[in-house]
Design an enzyme around this catalytic site. Structure first.
Site, PDB file in Angstrom:
ATOM      1  N   TYR A 173       0.826  -1.200   0.000  1.00 40.33           N
ATOM      2  CA  TYR A 173       0.000   0.000   0.000  1.00 40.33           C
ATOM      3  C   TYR A 173       0.863   1.253   0.000  1.00 40.33           C
ATOM      4  CZ  TYR A 173      -3.598  -3.277   1.523  1.00 40.33           C
ATOM      5  OH  TYR A 173      -4.446  -4.345   1.612  1.00 40.33           O
ATOM      6  N   GLU A 248     -22.341   0.878  18.732  1.00 43.20           N
ATOM      7  CA  GLU A 248     -23.019   1.191  17.472  1.00 43.20           C
ATOM      8  C   GLU A 248     -23.654   2.574  17.458  1.00 43.20           C
ATOM      9  OE1 GLU A 248     -25.600  -1.946  16.278  1.00 43.20           O
ATOM     10  OE2 GLU A 248     -23.979  -3.408  16.078  1.00 43.20           O
TER      11      GLU A 248
END
Length: 271
Positions: A173, A248
């Site tokens: 990367y 969440e």
């Protein structure tokens, strides 16, 4: 006017080659974005957004070293060339490359040997040892020099033991670079999205396939804290750990931030 949104959690640090393969398949050939945004969950105060301008995630290279000696009896090592001992010296030596040859005042660098395999019995000096690891850098000049220095160090350490070292370094990367102008323009947007719960992101050491997108258009990569209230992010399980847990409710902040960045970018461009 085009923009591209990479949603939370679709790839992530050290993920597959998804972005590069998508670009090779012609993702941006017909419609190229004017800006590109991404958010990634990380340990941190729930709902906190953090980012930085410039280098944001590391470039990653895969390092493979095979050390070959001469097999023989472990009770008579003088009749062998021991690749295990040479490999141990190489592992220590590559750390010295970082601490003594890499200009750490310019940019951080990390070399980690993550696996080593060799031998079949306790009384046998094996023919060869194979090891693999990862190289992390944030500056291309540092990256190029580190590759050369690591190769030379491994080869010469092995040679000093009478063994040989075959070194392979495969680019994985690139460094994710947050565009300075885009980052500055989106800072107040992110502050509003997170109700002021923001911070400057640290360099994580992880790598990200978003870097390939950010080479094609101005990009901004943002981190979203998901550690539940009452839990110390410093001791929370990290990404890529089976105990990693996401609050969440923080995802609401992430979704709002993505939507607001897109809307504000498009509005500014239309003006």
């Amino acid at each position: 006017m085009e923009w591209y949104c990479k949603s939370t959690g679709t790839a992530g640090p050290d993920a597959s080659w998804g972005a590069k393969l998508m670009l090779e398949d012609g993702l941006f050939e017909s419609v190229k974005p004017d800006a590109i945004f991404a958010i990634h969950v990380m340990p941190g105060p729930s709902g906190q957004l953090s980012w930085r301008s410039g280098a944001t995630t590391a470039a990653s290279d895969m390092l493979n070293i095979t050390v070959t000696g001469h097999q023989g009896h472990g009770g008579m090592p003088w009749n062998t060339i021991d690749p295990v001992v040479a490999s141990a010296q190489i592992i220590n030596g590559v750390q010295t490359v970082v601490s003594r040859k890499a200009n750490l005042t310019r940019s951080p660098a990390v070399v980690t040997i993550g696996s080593i395999h060799g031998g079949s019995g306790p009384n046998i000096v094996p023919e060869s040892v194979a090891m693999s690891g990862t190289i992390r850098t944030y500056d291309q000049d540092v990256r190029d020099k580190l590759r050369d220095d690591l190769t030379l160090s491994a080869e010469k350490i092995a040679e000093s033991a009478g063994a040989t070292a075959e070194v392979s370094i495969e680019p994985m990367y690139s460094t994710t670079i947050n565009d300075a102008e885009l980052t500055a323009s989106m800072a107040p947007v992110l502050e509003r999205a997170a109700d002021g719960k923001v911070a400057t992101a640290e360099l994580p050491g992880a790598a990200e396939d978003f870097s390939f997108f950010a080479q094609q258009a101005p990009g901004l990569y943002v981190f979203l804290g998901v550690t539940p209230d009452g839990q110390d992010p410093a001791t929370a399980a990290p990404n890529h750990n089976p105990e990693f847990f996401v609050d969440e409710s923080a995802l609401v902040v992430g979704s709002r931030a993505m939507a607001m960045m897109a809307v504000n970018f498009l509005a500014a461009e239309n003006e």
